[in-house]
Scaffold this active site. Structure first.
Site, PDB file in Angstrom:
ATOM      1  CD  GLN A 142      -1.130   0.043   3.832  1.00 39.17           C
ATOM      2  OE1 GLN A 142      -1.713  -1.016   3.970  1.00 39.17           O
ATOM      3  NE2 GLN A 142      -1.396   1.375   4.531  1.00 39.17           N
ATOM      4  CB  CYS A 148      -5.182  -1.190   5.120  1.00 39.95           C
ATOM      5  SG  CYS A 148      -6.164  -0.268   6.257  1.00 39.95           S
ATOM      6  CG  HIS A 287      -3.555  -2.847   8.974  1.00 36.24           C
ATOM      7  ND1 HIS A 287      -3.444  -2.115   8.135  1.00 36.24           N
ATOM      8  CD2 HIS A 287      -3.050  -3.960   8.921  1.00 36.24           C
ATOM      9  CE1 HIS A 287      -2.870  -2.626   7.204  1.00 36.24           C
ATOM     10  NE2 HIS A 287      -2.428  -3.730   7.477  1.00 36.24           N
ATOM     11  CG  ASN A 303      -0.176  -6.437   6.458  1.00 36.74           C
ATOM     12  OD1 ASN A 303      -0.995  -5.503   6.098  1.00 36.74           O
ATOM     13  ND2 ASN A 303       0.961  -6.026   7.354  1.00 36.74           N
TER      14      ASN A 303
END
Length: 335
Positions: A142, A148, A287, A303
């Site tokens: 990102q 996210c 997150h 992630n």
């Protein structure tokens, strides 16, 4: 005249000290290797000095923690990974931008997941990993954009497409970043899973990433309805604090987007193993990640911090006690 000489002398000493600090960074072999391995460049000397200080502090944290790992006191390791040049403040401000989801008053647009309360909640496999079934997507980064929320929902939809068709279809994260502002998201400043799902259901679909490429910054919305490849017909929120519901949804629906508390330093510097830091509270989340599978006692999460974070962009998280608030808010779109 003497006054001018004294002032000049003080300036020279300050300049020498400044050069000395810069030289110290350049000659630190560990930091130089870190910069090369992670392709790090700093615009100003001050930025490099600050990053070096953070790297030094984080390196100490890594060394102390890994001693405990070696002695069997914990089940995961840390590393001076790609985020190791960030102090806590920079890390929190730069990467953790999930906004609190606002439930719409008297809303009828969302439903509790059909999976809940059904026979599908029982007889679940002890372990499942969608990667072993072929759902292997490229590592994502990102960068400095707090996107996210967009990555987690887009790749959750990709997982469902794969489950139905056996094909991996890369969907546009940038479309969500640019176009969902009117639904409460804030581009690279942050967003929520609920706002993202509401936007996708309303807008008429999501484009492919190659048609609407990721830029890591908020831009003008360029959504073209004719190029949308997946329509979101509805969506569901799983019951809070119910890890069994997540397990059932991952098994029968596909990868599920979750919110999580990524605040601890151990989260930032995670390397491998089953993350189980008791300091990772479930009281808050900041997150968003994607649950793509589970083992007997851990979740497998993807992630968006690049392949040099964690286990090539993935993490194992202790299952069964809502660690880091992983079950506080889990959702998926229906396509």
């Amino acid at each position: 005249m003497w006054r001018l000489v004294i002032i000049f002398s003080i300036f020279c000493i300050s300049a020498i000290n400044s050069d000395s600090s810069e030289s110290e960074i350049i000659t630190d072999e560990g930091f130089e290797n870190f910069k090369k391995a992670n392709n790090k460049n700093y615009a100003r000397v001050y930025d490099e000095i600050r990053s070096y200080k953070a790297y030094e502090e984080n390196q100490k944290v890594v060394e102390e923690h890994n001693k405990r790992f070696q002695s069997g006191e914990c089940s995961f390791r840390l590393a001076t990974n790609t985020l190791a040049d960030m102090n806590t403040d920079s890390y929190l401000k730069g990467y953790l931008r999930l906004l609190k989801s606002q439930r719409q008053p008297n809303s009828t647009e969302e439903n509790a997941a059909d999976i809940v309360g059904s026979p599908l909640m029982s007889n679940l496999p002890e372990s499942l990993d969608w990667r072993t079934k072929g759902f292997v997507t490229e590592p994502q980064n990102q960068q400095s954009c707090g996107s996210c929320y967009a990555f987690s929902i887009a790749q959750s939809i990709e997982g469902q497409v794969f489950k139905r068709t056996g094909r991996i279809l890369s969907l546009s994260v940038q479309q969500i970043v640019d176009c969902s502002v009117s639904f409460g998201n804030q581009g690279c400043t942050g967003g929520s899973l609920r706002n993202t799902l509401r936007y996708l259901q309303s807008t008429g679909g999501i484009m492919r990433s190659k048609d609407y490429k990721y830029t890591a910054r908020k831009g003008r919305c360029q959504f073209v309805r004719e190029l949308a490849v997946v329509n979101v017909t509805s969506w569901a929120i799983l019951p809070p604090n119910d890890e069994n519901a997540i397990q059932a949804a991952v098994t029968h629906i596909g990868p599920v987007a979750v919110s999580i508390n990524a605040t601890p330093k151990t989260f930032q510097l995670y390397s491998d193993g089953v993350y189980d830091d008791p300091a990772c509270s479930s009281d808050t989340v900041n997150h968003a990640m994607l649950v793509i599978g589970y083992g007997k006692d851990y979740w497998i999460l993807k992630n968006w911090w690049g392949e040099k974070w964690g286990e090539r962009g993935y993490m194992k998280l202790r299952k069964g006690r809502n660690l880091c608030g992983v079950a506080n808010y889990a959702a998926y779109a229906v396509v």
